[in-house]
Design a protein around this motif. Structure first.
Motif, PDB file in Angstrom:
ATOM      1  N   PRO A 132     -44.907 -88.736  46.061  1.00 53.00           N
ATOM      2  CA  PRO A 132     -43.841 -88.018  45.345  1.00 53.00           C
ATOM      3  C   PRO A 132     -42.687 -88.905  44.913  1.00 53.00           C
ATOM      4  N   ILE A 133     -42.385 -89.952  45.682  1.00 52.53           N
ATOM      5  CA  ILE A 133     -41.317 -90.861  45.259  1.00 52.53           C
ATOM      6  C   ILE A 133     -41.711 -91.549  43.955  1.00 52.53           C
ATOM      7  N   ALA A 134     -42.977 -91.969  43.852  1.00 50.46           N
ATOM      8  CA  ALA A 134     -43.451 -92.597  42.619  1.00 50.46           C
ATOM      9  C   ALA A 134     -43.477 -91.594  41.470  1.00 50.46           C
ATOM     10  N   ALA A 135     -43.787 -90.332  41.783  1.00 51.88           N
ATOM     11  CA  ALA A 135     -43.923 -89.317  40.744  1.00 51.88           C
ATOM     12  C   ALA A 135     -42.590 -88.753  40.273  1.00 51.88           C
ATOM     13  N   SER A 136     -41.498 -89.118  40.935  1.00 56.74           N
ATOM     14  CA  SER A 136     -40.190 -88.612  40.515  1.00 56.74           C
ATOM     15  C   SER A 136     -39.845 -89.169  39.134  1.00 56.74           C
ATOM     16  N   PRO A 137     -39.296 -88.337  38.240  1.00 59.60           N
ATOM     17  CA  PRO A 137     -39.007 -88.799  36.870  1.00 59.60           C
ATOM     18  C   PRO A 137     -37.950 -89.888  36.858  1.00 59.60           C
ATOM     19  N   GLY A 138     -38.103 -90.799  35.924  1.00 59.18           N
ATOM     20  CA  GLY A 138     -37.154 -91.900  35.816  1.00 59.18           C
ATOM     21  C   GLY A 138     -37.592 -92.899  34.759  1.00 59.18           C
ATOM     22  N   PRO A 139     -36.820 -93.959  34.571  1.00 60.30           N
ATOM     23  CA  PRO A 139     -37.133 -94.934  33.518  1.00 60.30           C
ATOM     24  C   PRO A 139     -38.455 -95.649  33.739  1.00 60.30           C
ATOM     25  N   ILE A 140     -38.842 -95.857  34.988  1.00 57.75           N
ATOM     26  CA  ILE A 140     -40.086 -96.569  35.254  1.00 57.75           C
ATOM     27  C   ILE A 140     -41.281 -95.815  34.676  1.00 57.75           C
ATOM     28  N   PHE A 141     -41.248 -94.493  34.770  1.00 55.17           N
ATOM     29  CA  PHE A 141     -42.335 -93.686  34.217  1.00 55.17           C
ATOM     30  C   PHE A 141     -42.485 -93.941  32.719  1.00 55.17           C
ATOM     31  N   PHE A 142     -41.366 -93.905  32.005  1.00 53.86           N
ATOM     32  CA  PHE A 142     -41.421 -94.102  30.556  1.00 53.86           C
ATOM     33  C   PHE A 142     -41.883 -95.516  30.205  1.00 53.86           C
ATOM     34  N   LEU A 143     -41.511 -96.482  31.027  1.00 52.22           N
ATOM     35  CA  LEU A 143     -41.911 -97.854  30.742  1.00 52.22           C
ATOM     36  C   LEU A 143     -43.410 -98.046  30.950  1.00 52.22           C
ATOM     37  N   VAL A 144     -43.946 -97.502  32.039  1.00 50.33           N
ATOM     38  CA  VAL A 144     -45.386 -97.599  32.264  1.00 50.33           C
ATOM     39  C   VAL A 144     -46.143 -96.842  31.177  1.00 50.33           C
ATOM     40  N   LEU A 145     -45.647 -95.680  30.799  1.00 51.42           N
ATOM     41  CA  LEU A 145     -46.264 -94.905  29.724  1.00 51.42           C
ATOM     42  C   LEU A 145     -46.270 -95.693  28.424  1.00 51.42           C
ATOM     43  N   ARG A 146     -45.159 -96.290  28.103  1.00 54.01           N
ATOM     44  CA  ARG A 146     -45.039 -97.049  26.860  1.00 54.01           C
ATOM     45  C   ARG A 146     -45.974 -98.253  26.859  1.00 54.01           C
ATOM     46  N   ARG A 147     -46.032 -98.959  27.959  1.00 48.73           N
ATOM     47  CA  ARG A 147     -46.905-100.130  28.021  1.00 48.73           C
ATOM     48  C   ARG A 147     -48.365 -99.745  27.866  1.00 48.73           C
ATOM     49  N   THR A 148     -48.735 -98.616  28.451  1.00 47.98           N
ATOM     50  CA  THR A 148     -50.121 -98.175  28.317  1.00 47.98           C
ATOM     51  C   THR A 148     -50.436 -97.822  26.868  1.00 47.98           C
ATOM     52  N   LEU A 149     -49.530 -97.119  26.207  1.00 48.24           N
ATOM     53  CA  LEU A 149     -49.746 -96.735  24.825  1.00 48.24           C
ATOM     54  C   LEU A 149     -49.755 -97.944  23.897  1.00 48.24           C
ATOM     55  N   ALA A 150     -48.915 -98.928  24.195  1.00 46.68           N
ATOM     56  CA  ALA A 150     -48.785-100.072  23.303  1.00 46.68           C
ATOM     57  C   ALA A 150     -49.814-101.160  23.558  1.00 46.68           C
ATOM     58  N   GLY A 183     -52.543-100.884  26.235  1.00 47.90           N
ATOM     59  CA  GLY A 183     -53.809-100.488  26.827  1.00 47.90           C
ATOM     60  C   GLY A 183     -53.700-100.191  28.310  1.00 47.90           C
ATOM     61  N   TRP A 184     -54.796 -99.658  28.857  1.00 47.27           N
ATOM     62  CA  TRP A 184     -54.774 -99.171  30.232  1.00 47.27           C
ATOM     63  C   TRP A 184     -54.568-100.280  31.250  1.00 47.27           C
ATOM     64  N   ARG A 185     -55.043-101.495  30.962  1.00 49.89           N
ATOM     65  CA  ARG A 185     -54.883-102.576  31.935  1.00 49.89           C
ATOM     66  C   ARG A 185     -53.418-102.945  32.103  1.00 49.89           C
ATOM     67  N   SER A 186     -52.684-102.955  31.001  1.00 53.88           N
ATOM     68  CA  SER A 186     -51.253-103.244  31.101  1.00 53.88           C
ATOM     69  C   SER A 186     -50.536-102.151  31.880  1.00 53.88           C
ATOM     70  N   GLY A 187     -50.884-100.882  31.607  1.00 50.82           N
ATOM     71  CA  GLY A 187     -50.275 -99.787  32.348  1.00 50.82           C
ATOM     72  C   GLY A 187     -50.628 -99.814  33.819  1.00 50.82           C
ATOM     73  N   LEU A 188     -51.898-100.120  34.113  1.00 53.52           N
ATOM     74  CA  LEU A 188     -52.335-100.164  35.503  1.00 53.52           C
ATOM     75  C   LEU A 188     -51.644-101.285  36.270  1.00 53.52           C
ATOM     76  N   VAL A 189     -51.614-102.476  35.686  1.00 55.64           N
ATOM     77  CA  VAL A 189     -50.968-103.612  36.343  1.00 55.64           C
ATOM     78  C   VAL A 189     -49.478-103.333  36.532  1.00 55.64           C
ATOM     79  N   VAL A 191     -51.354 -91.979  35.966  1.00 53.42           N
ATOM     80  CA  VAL A 191     -50.525 -92.045  34.752  1.00 53.42           C
ATOM     81  C   VAL A 191     -51.166 -92.945  33.703  1.00 53.42           C
ATOM     82  N   SER A 192     -51.592 -94.142  34.109  1.00 55.11           N
ATOM     83  CA  SER A 192     -52.179 -95.075  33.151  1.00 55.11           C
ATOM     84  C   SER A 192     -53.502 -94.546  32.605  1.00 55.11           C
TER      85      SER A 192
END
Length: 208
Positions: free
Chosen positions: A14-32, A34-40, A167-168
């Motif tokens: 739940p701490i990881a799942a709490s909304p915040g800037p990190i979520f948007f950054l991981v989401l953005r990296r995955t979209l831009a 690919g999944w390996r960047s989001g996963l890493v 998420v990724s």
């Protein structure tokens, strides 16, 4: 140890799942990128969470007090970094992959993705206090032995990592299935959110 491992997982997810800037950054990296960047990137966040959980679990008072004492400058650095990333995100125009298109990521880029997320996660020193409070509330005592403490930290990291894997994976599916316009729209929203979080974090640090 099993109880400590399970409770660490319950805390980490739940701490990881709490909304915040990190979520948007991981989401953005995955979209831009690919999944390996989001996963890493997500694994970098999980590592940062595990580091703070370890400091709280083992009661490393010297390091904890230093980080809390310097939270203004650490938070300001993190806020500026988020603002820069958000502005750069708004300038980019990622292209979604077609179905079945192979993705290759240079090892150096992946290492940078991982290291940058560890660093950004560590720009929030009060997280140590959050872990300490949660551990105390759950009745976990480190002085009962180092093995439960290790199991607790591993549980936190596994719980956090599982969230970022989900998420990724979901973001990767979105990347290859939706229209480019929608993907760009998500990227713009993520960039605005990151820049906004960066300004907010910086102001909070300056006003402490």
């Amino acid at each position: 140890m099993a109880r400590a491992l399970a409770l660490g997982f319950v805390v980490g997810f739940p701490i990881a799942a709490s909304p915040g800037p990190i979520f948007f950054l991981v989401l953005r990296r995955t979209l831009a990128r690919g999944w390996r960047s989001g996963l890493v990137s997500g694994l970098g966040v999980a590592t940062g969470d595990a580091i703070y959980a370890a400091l709280a679990a083992f009661g490393v008072a010297v390091i904890t007090n230093f980080l809390i004492g310097q939270r203004r400058w650490i938070g300001l650095l993190g806020g500026i970094a988020l603002l820069v990333i958000g502005l750069r995100t708004l300038r980019q125009n990622p292209r979604p992959l077609s179905r079945g298109e192979a993705e290759t990521r240079p090892a150096r880029r992946e290492r940078l993705d991982y290291a940058s997320m560890v660093a950004l996660t560590l720009t929030n020193p009060p997280t140590i206090l959050s872990f300490s409070a949660v551990f105390a509330g759950l009745g976990l005592r480190v002085d009962s032995g180092w093995q439960p403490a290790i199991a607790l930290v591993i549980g936190v990291m596994v719980g956090s990592a599982l969230w970022w894997i989900l998420v990724s994976a979901v973001a990767s599916l979105v990347r290859v299935r939706v229209m480019p316009r929608i993907t760009r729209g998500i990227g713009v929203v993520s960039g605005i959110a990151l820049a906004g979080f960066g300004i907010w974090v910086s102001l909070q640090a300056l006003l402490r």
